[in-house]
Write a protein that holds these residues in place. Structure first.
Motif, PDB file in Angstrom:
ATOM      1  N   SER A 143       0.667  -1.231   0.012  1.00 38.47           N
ATOM      2  CA  SER A 143       0.206   0.036  -0.071  1.00 38.47           C
ATOM      3  C   SER A 143       1.025   1.215  -0.061  1.00 38.47           C
ATOM      4  CB  SER A 143      -0.759   0.045   1.176  1.00 38.47           C
ATOM      5  OG  SER A 143      -0.174   0.092   2.317  1.00 38.47           O
ATOM      6  N   GLY A 150       0.722   3.646  -3.087  1.00 39.52           N
ATOM      7  CA  GLY A 150      -0.026   5.018  -2.817  1.00 39.52           C
ATOM      8  C   GLY A 150       1.067   6.118  -3.490  1.00 39.52           C
ATOM      9  N   ASN A 183      -0.238   8.427  -6.525  1.00 37.74           N
ATOM     10  CA  ASN A 183      -0.163  10.060  -6.368  1.00 37.74           C
ATOM     11  C   ASN A 183       0.652  10.510  -7.584  1.00 37.74           C
ATOM     12  OD1 ASN A 183       0.212  12.527  -4.479  1.00 37.74           O
ATOM     13  ND2 ASN A 183       1.979  12.069  -4.829  1.00 37.74           N
ATOM     14  N   ALA A 218      -6.275   7.496  -8.193  1.00 33.94           N
ATOM     15  CA  ALA A 218      -6.245   6.750  -6.788  1.00 33.94           C
ATOM     16  C   ALA A 218      -6.583   5.543  -6.951  1.00 33.94           C
ATOM     17  CB  ALA A 218      -7.392   7.576  -6.110  1.00 33.94           C
TER      18      ALA A 218
END
Length: 410
Positions: free
Chosen positions: A101, A105, A109, A114
């Motif tokens: 994760s 992420g 980003n 997302a």
């Protein structure tokens, strides 16, 4: 589609018949074509994050460059070793639980999405990494990601623009220094049979991208099941366009080994003792780059680090391009290839090109081409072309027909 002719005066009083062809000029789609992709995937390997450093700047820098390129990326795949562990697994310091994760992420980003699908191939260094929900170890099973494409639907063979097969290190190694849950030869053979059975269900006009950690070539001699997989993939690639992506080799790489085209002969590792067999490939064999940003450890050359692979899916070809944080990478270890999709299926169409301006009395000079996928054939001699009078100025309608196809131009 229309072809327009207008009256123009040349010098004092000379009439000129101008044919303005509003159709797209004939394009021979091939290795040098510059086109807009219909889909794209990104493959990265060997980030080697550790407990104290998830390498945010590295990830966001290079994926930011991909984002800047404006490509329609629909999937991202780690080809293994996104995480790192020490060799001393008996020590608590040797076990690092990495969370996908965190890296996901950073990627999402940088890509500004997302919900970007991100897949992780399991390899030896990833054995303590966990899924994004934190509940299970990364999947050590080789399997297809069906229907990978920009429609966001998975699970069936008729979705998306391409397929992804995640090839786990558990199925490629006979042994390695970590002894990290590898499969027996009989189990590998069972999994290969399953791979071939599943591949037989796929639509043959869509490319299959196989993402693994280890290459099939024998430079490092630690992929004893490579020959089994190479021959199996060769069979699948007889009926569809296939590319195999790897990392892992680091300092063992040679620039000449970064890209083997379909039809090349490659020395493939055949056992755990360093023996090899020559295999003529029905698929492309490509380095997915190395995200590790330093020149220390096993990544001995900075020219091989800080890179990843972008795969552009075009209507009738595929482009494989190495990127770094500055965008398209052009160093010694770069790959930038347009490859014709041999199994692409597209509807045939007539494409017109030729001289645009004529004097009154000048004969029509156009080419009628039949385009089917990447194949372009000149059919001018066999086409029916009506509606043109070389002695009459003014707007004229041209009707062009060939083998049941027709086009009309004003």
């Amino acid at each position: 589609m229309k072809l327009r002719s207008n009256i123009k005066r040349f010098l004092s009083a000379l009439l000129v018949l101008v044919l303005v062809i509003s159709a797209v000029p004939m394009q021979v789609f091939g290795a040098d074509a510059a086109k807009t992709p219909i889909d794209a995937a990104v493959i990265f390997t060997d980030l080697h994050t550790n407990k104290s450093n998830y390498k945010q700047s590295t990830v966001e820098g290079i994926f930011g460059a991909v984002k800047k390129a404006g490509l329609p990326v629909s999937n991202i795949v780690s080809g293994g070793d996104a995480f790192s562990v020490n060799e001393d697994n008996s020590s608590s310091n040797g076990k690092y639980t990495g969370y996908t994760s965190t890296i996901s992420g950073y990627i999402r980003n940088a890509m500004g999405d997302a919900n970007m699908p991100i897949h992780y191939v399991w390899s030896d260094h990833d054995r303590y990494a966990v899924q994004e929900d934190g509940s299970t170890l990364l999947d050590k099973t080789s399997h297809l990601v069906y229907g990978a494409g920009n429609d966001g639907v998975y699970g069936t063979a008729d979705d998306g623009n391409y397929y992804i097969f995640l090839l786990s290190m558990a199925d490629t190694s006979t042994n390695d220094r970590y002894k990290a849950g590898l499969n027996s030869t009989s189990k590998v053979q069972q999994n290969i049979a399953s791979f071939q059975a599943e591949a037989a269900k796929l639509l043959k006009d869509r490319p299959l991208l196989i993402v693994a950690h280890q290459p099939l070539l024998d430079n490092r001699n630690d992929n004893g099941h490579a020959y089994l997989w190479a021959t199996a993939i060769n069979e699948v690639a007889q009926n569809m366009d296939v590319a195999y992506f790897f990392g892992h080799n680091h300092k063992y790489d040679k620039s000449s080994d970064y890209y083997y085209a379909k039809g090349s002969t490659m020395s493939v590792c055949s056992d755990s003792s360093g023996n090899a067999k020559s295999v003529k490939l029905n698929f492309a064999h490509i380095c997915g780059g190395y995200m590790e940003p330093t020149s220390t450890g096993s990544t001995s050359s900075t020219t091989r680090s800080g890179t990843l692979m972008v795969v552009e899916i075009h209507e009738d070809c595929i482009r494989y391009t190495t990127y770094n944080k500055s965008g398209k990478y052009t160093g010694n270890y770069a790959v930038d290839k347009y490859v014709t999709r041999d199994h692409a299926i597209t509807e045939p169409e007539l494409v017109i090109s030729g001289t645009q301006s004529y004097f009154v009395g000048q004969a029509l000079n156009i080419t009628v081409s039949l385009k089917t996928g990447s194949k372009v054939e000149d059919v001018t001699a066999s086409a029916s072309i009506t509606g043109f009078d070389m002695n009459t100025a003014g707007d004229q309608y041209l009707s062009i027909a060939y083998n049941g196809l027709s086009a009309q131009y004003l």
